[in-house]
Design a protein around this motif. Structure first.
Motif, short mmCIF file in Angstrom:
data_model
loop_
_atom_site.label_atom_id
_atom_site.label_comp_id
_atom_site.label_asym_id
_atom_site.label_seq_id
_atom_site.Cartn_x
_atom_site.Cartn_y
_atom_site.Cartn_z
N ALA B 388 -11.68 -12.34 1.48
CA ALA B 388 -11.32 -12.64 0.10
C ALA B 388 -9.90 -13.21 -0.02
N GLY B 389 -9.26 -13.39 1.12
CA GLY B 389 -7.92 -13.99 1.09
C GLY B 389 -6.79 -12.99 0.91
N VAL B 390 -7.11 -11.71 1.03
CA VAL B 390 -6.07 -10.68 0.91
C VAL B 390 -5.60 -10.30 2.30
N PHE B 391 -4.30 -10.40 2.54
CA PHE B 391 -3.76 -9.93 3.81
C PHE B 391 -3.79 -8.41 3.80
N CYS B 392 -4.24 -7.82 4.90
CA CYS B 392 -4.32 -6.36 4.99
C CYS B 392 -4.00 -5.95 6.42
N GLU B 393 -3.07 -5.03 6.58
CA GLU B 393 -2.76 -4.56 7.93
C GLU B 393 -2.25 -3.12 7.83
N THR B 394 -2.27 -2.45 8.96
CA THR B 394 -1.80 -1.07 9.02
C THR B 394 -0.73 -0.96 10.10
N LEU B 395 0.11 0.03 9.98
CA LEU B 395 1.07 0.33 11.04
C LEU B 395 1.45 1.80 10.91
N GLU B 396 1.99 2.36 11.96
CA GLU B 396 2.25 3.79 11.95
C GLU B 396 3.51 4.12 12.73
N THR B 397 4.08 5.24 12.39
CA THR B 397 5.26 5.75 13.09
C THR B 397 5.23 7.27 12.95
N ALA B 398 6.27 7.92 13.39
CA ALA B 398 6.37 9.38 13.27
C ALA B 398 7.82 9.77 13.36
N THR B 399 8.12 10.93 12.82
CA THR B 399 9.49 11.45 12.92
C THR B 399 9.48 12.94 12.62
N THR B 400 10.66 13.52 12.61
CA THR B 400 10.76 14.95 12.28
C THR B 400 10.50 15.16 10.79
N TRP B 401 10.19 16.40 10.43
CA TRP B 401 9.96 16.72 9.02
C TRP B 401 11.18 16.40 8.17
N SER B 402 12.37 16.68 8.72
CA SER B 402 13.57 16.49 7.90
C SER B 402 13.86 15.01 7.64
N ASN B 403 13.32 14.14 8.47
CA ASN B 403 13.57 12.69 8.34
C ASN B 403 12.39 11.94 7.73
N LEU B 404 11.35 12.67 7.32
CA LEU B 404 10.09 12.01 6.96
C LEU B 404 10.25 11.10 5.74
N GLN B 405 10.89 11.63 4.70
CA GLN B 405 11.00 10.85 3.47
C GLN B 405 11.92 9.64 3.68
N ASN B 406 12.99 9.84 4.42
CA ASN B 406 13.91 8.75 4.74
C ASN B 406 13.19 7.62 5.47
N LEU B 407 12.38 7.97 6.45
CA LEU B 407 11.66 6.95 7.23
C LEU B 407 10.62 6.25 6.36
N ARG B 408 9.93 7.04 5.55
CA ARG B 408 8.91 6.43 4.67
C ARG B 408 9.57 5.42 3.73
N ASP B 409 10.68 5.81 3.15
CA ASP B 409 11.38 4.89 2.24
C ASP B 409 11.80 3.61 2.97
N ALA B 410 12.31 3.79 4.18
CA ALA B 410 12.81 2.63 4.92
C ALA B 410 11.68 1.66 5.25
N VAL B 411 10.54 2.20 5.66
CA VAL B 411 9.41 1.32 6.01
C VAL B 411 8.87 0.64 4.75
N GLU B 412 8.74 1.39 3.69
CA GLU B 412 8.21 0.79 2.47
C GLU B 412 9.14 -0.30 1.94
N SER B 413 10.43 -0.04 2.00
CA SER B 413 11.38 -1.07 1.56
C SER B 413 11.25 -2.32 2.42
N ALA B 414 11.16 -2.12 3.72
CA ALA B 414 11.06 -3.28 4.61
C ALA B 414 9.79 -4.07 4.33
N LEU B 415 8.70 -3.36 4.08
CA LEU B 415 7.45 -4.06 3.77
C LEU B 415 7.57 -4.81 2.44
N ARG B 416 8.04 -4.10 1.43
CA ARG B 416 8.10 -4.70 0.09
C ARG B 416 9.02 -5.91 0.08
N GLU B 417 10.23 -5.70 0.66
CA GLU B 417 11.19 -6.81 0.68
C GLU B 417 10.72 -7.94 1.58
#
Lengths: 526, 526
Positions: B388-417
């Motif tokens: 249908a012309g929609v780009f779709c891909e997945t990717l994954e990473t992992a980190t400690t519990w204390s760094n989880l939200q920080n890493l999620r934010d960083a990846v989402e920002s990088a994707l969005r930007e």
């Protein structure tokens, strides 16, 4: 630590009367050994290090942390195997040329550079509790050998309470680590018999396994990251839990025993200090039915924190040791279980069901409490036995559940026949103290009334045992590691290609081969 | 497997109506892609192999197992990442010069010898589901490249019911392995999304992690031994559970992705087929509170077999997919739990207590059952989106519990930007599907309405994401592995000294560098 025995000199103990009564029955007449040498009378070779060498190390770690005294050299001359202790009783001994006490990771890096430049072998030294010759003052082809004492690298570097991770300096001892963590409400939960002296870095380098392994896993399962200094570069490994970023290089250093580099920091999974502890002992008809019970518990999961099965011979002597000599002839194999942490009632009920299915009978908590109380004291007893002229040593292996009895028989035969060939009676005890879904450890303690020179005799017996372990599908070590004593057998376990992998890594990280020469990888000819 | 998409061609599906409605809302106007090439029209370079080369392989595996047809070459031209699928839509493609289907361990050894002698690169090929470029037909500096297809190495070689260990041939697919084991009453319990096609050897080589990892662990924790063929020798590793016989060399090959050798057999821990399965879904206010719940469950232990948390964006779309479009605007983050095996009532009660403490509310079993039913179907949906012309891909990473939200934010920002820089709207979803005491995975799915050339655009976005992962303390891969797509980032994760260790092992085992050139270790200049 006593210079020529185990642990706190104040804790030296005479043989319990029950054991004294037992020994002649088991081993025949014991020959009193020659008097051991006194520390000031030990004769060492002169240190091969020049003043210039010493000054180079002093410039890094400080004058007071470079030690060439006889006292220090003898105290770093080996580990705590029975052969080590027998060598410590002799008038002439070998020893490292100097002791260098590094205080920081940067010190370690600098010391490795100095040693490389000056052609000096380096033996990393933690708690000094190796029982496989990993601390022999082996120079290899080098000009001299330095013992790199890491105990100043001590302390809790970081604690991440959310993630349940602590970073500990590699020279931190077991008790220091637990005290530092307990002050923050956490526990590591690693209690090998060497606990009181051994260090965090040593546990990692030797793939240690502690008495609570059923609950918390082997030490290597607790390690989430390490910092390593090598002669050609440093490593910070273990970036995240659950990574698929190539092979897990942390595992290259767990079990590396100082031949690739010096572990300077270890990051570890920790858990809240358990608030409750429950004991329960069990009795089985025999070792085989007890092992069947442990297998059920391991394969079900969610069982005790500690579980261990002593065979009939060990059960009898354990009872004797705690003064219950009247029960000496009681048949059976004893199991000790200890539960710590959460959900104890559920875990205990589940375990009870499985042990009962295997034919076990609960025998109250007394024997389990007795075990806990004396659990670090075995090595003291060995000192007393050696003083009384009784040879005493331990060794361990592991295999799958289906091969457990076969391997146990093979090792016991090799021990019995080996000592018989030395015209010595022996008494062999075995226990299972580490269980896995697919198999378990076997730990043997042997007493013998040797009349011949014990070092040579044991070398012959132990070689036969190692051959038997390999022939019967066991591993050459479950948690004592390879050191120099097992190095000749490692190729039988991992193959020539496996040895080539180890050599390739060593060549890359330590091209001049200064790190712990002859440990793990047997020296090549030529 | 569909040659240019995922899975069974009969299962191709149109986009669900709810998704079709949603897409323009999320991504704006979508440009219909150009028509994909038909298989017979794909233009490949001529095979670089001579008749003499082919005869050498034929002499080993049989004439019928050496294939130079365009059909076979295209089917072995890559894996199943979105870039792979986009390349499969193009008229001119690269492909291996021949496919050689080995039937035995000895065949593999012989094929590696032939390839070494004839200067041919070898790409080990299992289920063909790599999403990191590990199957690119990369010749490196060699004369040609052969795809070594391992799927004839299939079957249950041994089952030790007492020890709970099975030996499986490396080319056995997930469903084949489970069927063979189920016939004997056992289960492996490894269900990654690639389950239907991927192979046992591939799971090992790539450090796979399956949906039941909370209950049974990552694939690498199931592996107790491996057999490996390298160009310069074979290995049989993993002699016993719980060994301290040097570093665990099994772990050198888990994650080695075919660069050191070809895994031909894997020994694995198995367990009895579970008799019961219980589902429960939960709803949390937001991702953060859900993650807190998962952390409590991971650190307590003895919880569900499956546990996964979808963020608000994924929860909304999942509901849409199953037709519950009315709930699209429902706030919250959904958690799915599945319990299999023993002690389900206890494990569920314990988990419920912890999830409730974190603010979760039980939402019945429906959503959890829906997840199970569709759990292998994500890749089919991607095919429909690409059509249908929609780009779709997945990717994954992992980190400690204390760094989880920080890493999620960083990846989402990088994707969005990243997509914004391509002037494309994007929709980013995230879930946690693998939990550990010290941390967790993060799995991202991104949809974008790309107008520019998607391969180049994604390369730019993905590079920025990888940079963000490294800068934010994540691992470059949680379970997709390194392949060629992540190789340039591995050095940032394990350091230059870590890369030197990998190169040293490769040089020793594969001195001419024929195995999977450029995978894991980035090619060196010069």
């Amino acid at each position: 630590m006593r210079w020529n025995g185990w642990g706190d000199p104040a804790k030296e103990q005479d043989l319990p009367r029950a054991v004294r009564t037992l020994l002649p029955l088991l081993l025949g007449r014991i020959r009193r050994p020659e008097e051991a040498v006194a520390l000031p009378d030990v004769v060492l070779p002169d240190s091969a290090l020049t003043d210039d060498d010493l000054d180079a190390f002093r410039a890094v770690v400080g004058v007071e942390h470079v030690d060439v005294s006889s006292d220090a050299r003898v105290r770093h001359a080996g580990g705590r195997s029975t052969p080590d202790l027998l060598r410590r009783r002799m008038p002439r001994q070998d020893a490292p040329d100097a002791i260098v006490r590094a205080g920081t990771h940067a010190d370690v890096v600098a010391c490795l550079t100095i040693a490389s430049e000056r052609d000096l072998a380096v033996i990393p030294f933690g708690g000094g509790t190796s029982v496989v010759g990993a601390l022999d003052p082996e120079r290899g082809r080098h000009r001299g050998v330095v013992s790199l004492d890491l105990r100043r690298l001590s302390g809790l570097i970081a604690l991440d309470e959310i993630s349940g991770e602590a970073v500990l300096a590699a020279g931190t001892s077991g008790p220091e680590a637990e005290a530092l963590l307990a002050a923050r409400g956490y526990e590591l939960g690693h209690y090998p018999q060497s606990f009181r002296y051994a260090t965090i870095g040593g546990f990692a380098a030797a793939r240690s396994s502690g008495q609570n392994s059923a609950g918390h896993g082997r030490f290597e399962t607790m390690v989430t990251g390490i910092r390593v200094a090598t002669p050609t570069g440093v490593l910070e490994l273990g970036r995240s839990p659950g990574s698929a970023a190539g092979p897990d290089l942390v595992r290259v250093f767990l079990g590396s025993e100082g031949i690739f580099g010096v572990i300077t920091e270890v990051r570890l999974r920790v858990h809240p200090v358990p608030q409750e502890r429950v004991f329960e002992a069990w009795t089985f008809r025999d070792f085989a039915s007890g092992a069947d019970g442990l297998r059920r518990v391991a394969q079900r999961g969610g069982g005790p924190t500690v579980i261990r099965l002593s065979d009939e011979a060990e059960t009898a002597v354990s009872l004797a040791q705690v003064g219950k000599i009247g029960k000496l002839l009681a048949k059976g194999a004893g199991v000790v279980t200890v539960y710590e942490g959460d959900d104890i009632a559920e875990r205990r009920a589940r375990t009870a069901e499985l042990l009962t299915q295997a034919g076990g009978r609960s025998s109250g908590q007394g024997a389990a409490e007795d075990w806990l109380e004396g659990r670090f004291d075995g090595p003291y007893l060995r000192d007393s036995l050696l003083d009384a002229g009784v040879f005493c040593e331990t060794l361990e292996t592991a295999t799958t559940w289906s091969n457990l009895q076969n391997l146990r028989d093979a090792v016991e035969s090799a021990l019995r026949e080996g000592f018989a060939a030395e015209r010595a009676k022996s008494y062999i005890m075995c226990h299972v103290s580490h269980i896995y879904p697919t198999g378990a450890s076997l730990y043997f303690t042997v007493l013998a009334g040797l009349r011949s020179e014990p070092l040579d005799a044991w070398h012959r017996v132990k070689s036969a045992v190692n051959d038997a372990i390999i022939a019967s599908g066991g591993t050459i070590s479950h948690h004592h590691a390879v050191g120099r004593d097992h190095a000749a057998w490692l190729e039988h376990e991992i193959g020539e290609t496996g040895i080539r992998i180890l050599r390739a890594i060593k060549r890359e990280l330590d091209p001049t081969g200064i790190l712990n020469p002859g440990a793990v990888i047997a020296e090549q000819d030529g």
